[in-house]
Design an enzyme around this catalytic site. Sequence first.
Site, PDB file in Angstrom:
ATOM      1  N   HIS A  19       0.921  -1.131   0.162  1.00 44.27           N
ATOM      2  CA  HIS A  19       0.030  -0.167  -0.037  1.00 44.27           C
ATOM      3  C   HIS A  19       0.903   1.216  -0.091  1.00 44.27           C
ATOM      4  O   HIS A  19       1.956   1.181  -0.122  1.00 44.27           O
ATOM      5  CB  HIS A  19      -0.862  -0.200   1.238  1.00 44.27           C
ATOM      6  N   HIS A  22       4.191   1.579   2.512  1.00 46.06           N
ATOM      7  CA  HIS A  22       5.190   0.853   1.728  1.00 46.06           C
ATOM      8  C   HIS A  22       6.038   1.733   0.784  1.00 46.06           C
ATOM      9  O   HIS A  22       7.099   1.863   0.439  1.00 46.06           O
ATOM     10  CB  HIS A  22       4.957  -0.650   1.273  1.00 46.06           C
ATOM     11  N   CYS A 127       1.736 -11.961  19.708  1.00 44.35           N
ATOM     12  CA  CYS A 127       0.685 -11.651  18.877  1.00 44.35           C
ATOM     13  C   CYS A 127       1.269 -11.734  17.427  1.00 44.35           C
ATOM     14  O   CYS A 127       2.306 -11.312  17.396  1.00 44.35           O
ATOM     15  CB  CYS A 127       0.458  -9.896  18.974  1.00 44.35           C
ATOM     16  N   CYS A 130       1.853  -8.819  15.310  1.00 41.04           N
ATOM     17  CA  CYS A 130       3.125  -7.826  15.553  1.00 41.04           C
ATOM     18  C   CYS A 130       4.263  -8.759  15.256  1.00 41.04           C
ATOM     19  O   CYS A 130       5.449  -8.127  15.017  1.00 41.04           O
ATOM     20  CB  CYS A 130       3.388  -7.506  16.891  1.00 41.04           C
ATOM     21  N   CYS A 144      -4.589  -7.312  21.518  1.00 44.06           N
ATOM     22  CA  CYS A 144      -3.588  -6.173  20.987  1.00 44.06           C
ATOM     23  C   CYS A 144      -4.021  -5.202  20.495  1.00 44.06           C
ATOM     24  O   CYS A 144      -5.035  -5.033  19.727  1.00 44.06           O
ATOM     25  CB  CYS A 144      -2.680  -6.980  20.059  1.00 44.06           C
ATOM     26  N   HIS A 147      -3.711  -4.708  16.501  1.00 42.31           N
ATOM     27  CA  HIS A 147      -4.300  -5.624  15.618  1.00 42.31           C
ATOM     28  C   HIS A 147      -5.698  -6.215  16.164  1.00 42.31           C
ATOM     29  O   HIS A 147      -6.539  -7.078  15.493  1.00 42.31           O
ATOM     30  CB  HIS A 147      -3.321  -6.738  15.500  1.00 42.31           C
ATOM     31  N   LYS A 295      -6.452   5.840  10.691  1.00 42.61           N
ATOM     32  CA  LYS A 295      -5.384   4.950  10.273  1.00 42.61           C
ATOM     33  C   LYS A 295      -5.808   4.177   8.993  1.00 42.61           C
ATOM     34  O   LYS A 295      -7.064   3.642   8.911  1.00 42.61           O
ATOM     35  CB  LYS A 295      -5.256   4.030  11.642  1.00 42.61           C
ATOM     36  N   LYS A 298      -7.886  -1.990   6.274  1.00 47.20           N
ATOM     37  CA  LYS A 298      -8.883  -2.855   5.148  1.00 47.20           C
ATOM     38  C   LYS A 298     -10.252  -2.601   5.825  1.00 47.20           C
ATOM     39  O   LYS A 298     -11.053  -2.294   5.065  1.00 47.20           O
ATOM     40  CB  LYS A 298      -8.213  -4.213   5.268  1.00 47.20           C
TER      41      LYS A 298
HETATM   42  N1  MSP Z   1       8.929  -7.046   7.999  1.00 52.15           N
HETATM   43  C1  MSP Z   1       8.939  -5.943   8.717  1.00 52.15           C
HETATM   44  C2  MSP Z   1      10.433  -5.348   8.753  1.00 52.15           C
HETATM   45  C3  MSP Z   1      11.428  -6.043   8.647  1.00 52.15           C
HETATM   46  S1  MSP Z   1      12.810  -4.961   8.420  1.00 52.15           S
HETATM   47  C4  MSP Z   1      14.019  -6.054   8.820  1.00 52.15           C
HETATM   48  C5  MSP Z   1       7.850  -5.187   8.753  1.00 52.15           C
HETATM   49  N2  MSP Z   1       7.202  -5.206   7.475  1.00 52.15           N
HETATM   50  S2  MSP Z   1       5.789  -4.226   7.264  1.00 52.15           S
HETATM   51  O1  MSP Z   1       5.251  -4.696   5.945  1.00 52.15           O
HETATM   52  O2  MSP Z   1       5.207  -4.060   8.152  1.00 52.15           O
HETATM   53  O3  MSP Z   1       6.363  -2.704   7.123  1.00 52.15           O
HETATM   54  C6  MSP Z   1       6.614  -1.938   7.874  1.00 52.15           C
HETATM   55  C7  MSP Z   1       6.954  -0.571   7.187  1.00 52.15           C
HETATM   56  O4  MSP Z   1       6.178  -0.140   6.067  1.00 52.15           O
HETATM   57  C8  MSP Z   1       7.154   0.649   7.849  1.00 52.15           C
HETATM   58  O5  MSP Z   1       8.234   0.675   8.934  1.00 52.15           O
HETATM   59  C9  MSP Z   1       7.020   1.594   6.742  1.00 52.15           C
HETATM   60  O6  MSP Z   1       8.233   1.697   6.249  1.00 52.15           O
HETATM   61  C10 MSP Z   1       6.122   1.047   5.908  1.00 52.15           C
HETATM   62  N3  MSP Z   1       4.885   1.523   6.308  1.00 52.15           N
HETATM   63  C11 MSP Z   1       3.598   0.627   6.545  1.00 52.15           C
HETATM   64  N4  MSP Z   1       2.597   1.537   6.917  1.00 52.15           N
HETATM   65  C12 MSP Z   1       2.723   2.779   6.831  1.00 52.15           C
HETATM   66  C13 MSP Z   1       1.913   4.030   6.965  1.00 52.15           C
HETATM   67  N5  MSP Z   1       0.793   4.051   7.352  1.00 52.15           N
HETATM   68  N6  MSP Z   1       2.670   5.216   6.974  1.00 52.15           N
HETATM   69  C14 MSP Z   1       4.020   5.145   6.712  1.00 52.15           C
HETATM   70  N7  MSP Z   1       4.844   4.009   6.440  1.00 52.15           N
HETATM   71  C15 MSP Z   1       4.124   2.910   6.699  1.00 52.15           C
HETATM   72  O7  MSP Z   1       7.500  -4.405   9.840  1.00 52.15           O
END
Ligand code: MSP
Length: 501
Positions: A19, A22, A127, A130, A144, A147, A295, A298
């Site tokens: 999304h 990322h 969880c 997380c 949690c 989630h 936030k 989905k």
């Molecule tokens: N797999 C772990 C990271 C391991 S790194 C060794 C993880 N993955 S995640 O898919 O949940 O990605 C988290 C990251 O996605 C956040 O740190 C950020 O970079 C990005 N974001 C996810 N949602 C976001 C927002 N709503 N806003 C900004 N960035 C976001 O955690």
Amino acid sequence: MAKKFYVTTPIYYVNDKPHIGHAYTTIAADVLARYHRLAGEEVFFLTGTDEHGAKVAESAEAANKTPQEFCDENSAKFQMLWDRLDISNDAFIRTTSSYHQQGVAAFLNRLKEAGAIYEGEYQGLYCTGCENFITEKELVDGKCPNHDKAPQVIKEKNYFFKLKDYLPKVKELLDSGELKILPTSRHQEVLGLLRQGLDDFSISRQSVKWGIGLPFDNRQVTYVWVEALQNYITALGYGQIDEKFAKFWPADIHLMAKDIIKFHAIFWPAMLLAAGLEVPKVIFAHGFFTVDGQKMSKSLGNVIDPDALIDELGAEAVRYLLLSQFPFGADGDVKASNFVIQYNSDLANGVGNLVSRVLAMADKFLAGKTPDQDKEFADEMAGIWRQYREAMAAFQIDKAVEVIKKWQIFCDGYIERHKPWALAQTNNNQLAKVIYNLLEALRHLALMLYPIMPITADKILISLGQTDWQASSLPDLSRWGGLKAGTKVVKGEALFPRLEK
Ligand code: MSP
């Protein structure tokens, strides 16, 4: 030898498609990578997908797929999106790849040999959302809070990492600035976590099957976070081929959002110290996106799909618009309805309009031939570049965008003051000077735009007859007068056609 720059994004979970959260981190990392390449540095830019653990295994089961099939499909979605957004990563790591698994085994063996791992019994609330243990205190109505799900009670034999032994050294590195956490509010947050005290953590799971077996006990798999963090070194060939690792480690910057700062700022440096490796230089945690004040989730149905946004606005505009919503580092709210408005004001009426005006005047009044050099803007330009470089060096991408905007507005004002269409009737010498200054100003504008909107920048530079500009780097390119007299410039098509909505 060229300076090196190693930048990473988190590796994203493949339990769902990407999304805009990322996309935001990955575009920001791409901007830094492209800026440092432009500056003449040798860059390694890493992104990838995090594919093991209970969360992915459960999602695969729900989708009626094997975990590997499920990971292959979803990892491809990330790679396709990065292609569409022109992300210039040098590698894409998947934690299910064999080189990652081999590197993890080498690293864990090293921790074991260093005496940093011991066996113990663990009981706790886990969880899966997380992929982490959670304490009773953190629960809200038994669930949690992130989630909205009740955690599982887990009791099993695990291997533990002696985190506590390394915390004083981590604190020392934070205090001395050898390990920088940015922005400074995040540095404070990490110090707060250290003050509260942290326990040793378990590095393996007995009940989870989808993971990398421990090299010293195959009945357990490595805790997904522990192996995920190692992607930053296994991608460089850690434990196998030393050349890339020796060249690029330590990372110059690990980029992420604030949600995963504890893992990166405390656990990861501690593990590296135990293995006798250098710690990363900077950990930068940007803020979190909310959409229309809420936030992104989905269930609320407000998840912005990056592909749909690209279909509507184009990849270049999406890159620009995401980065310019709010200061890089702060939290920010995105209003989907604002994207078109800002596209029209900043891109169609802003940069796009300036470029087409200047090129049209050069075409009409001078038959597209660059006049003799003039230096009216040389000092202003040097000042603008200084501000731009400072912003990029401090990872303040939104400030770099502001500098570009300032320069565009300056150029618009210059056109209004000098009115080339009137000079064309009265003063050809002055007209030639004004057009030279504007064309050369566009060259600089395009170079500053390059990290943010690489395709647009290239189009502008090609219109200005600069076809092999990529062969030089910023110290040369940013000098005033790069556009040579006589160079043929051409009007291109509109860069950002106005959108009606
Ligand atoms: N797999 C772990 C990271 C391991 S790194 C060794 C993880 N993955 S995640 O898919 O949940 O990605 C988290 C990251 O996605 C956040 O740190 C950020 O970079 C990005 N974001 C996810 N949602 C976001 C927002 N709503 N806003 C900004 N960035 C976001 O955690």
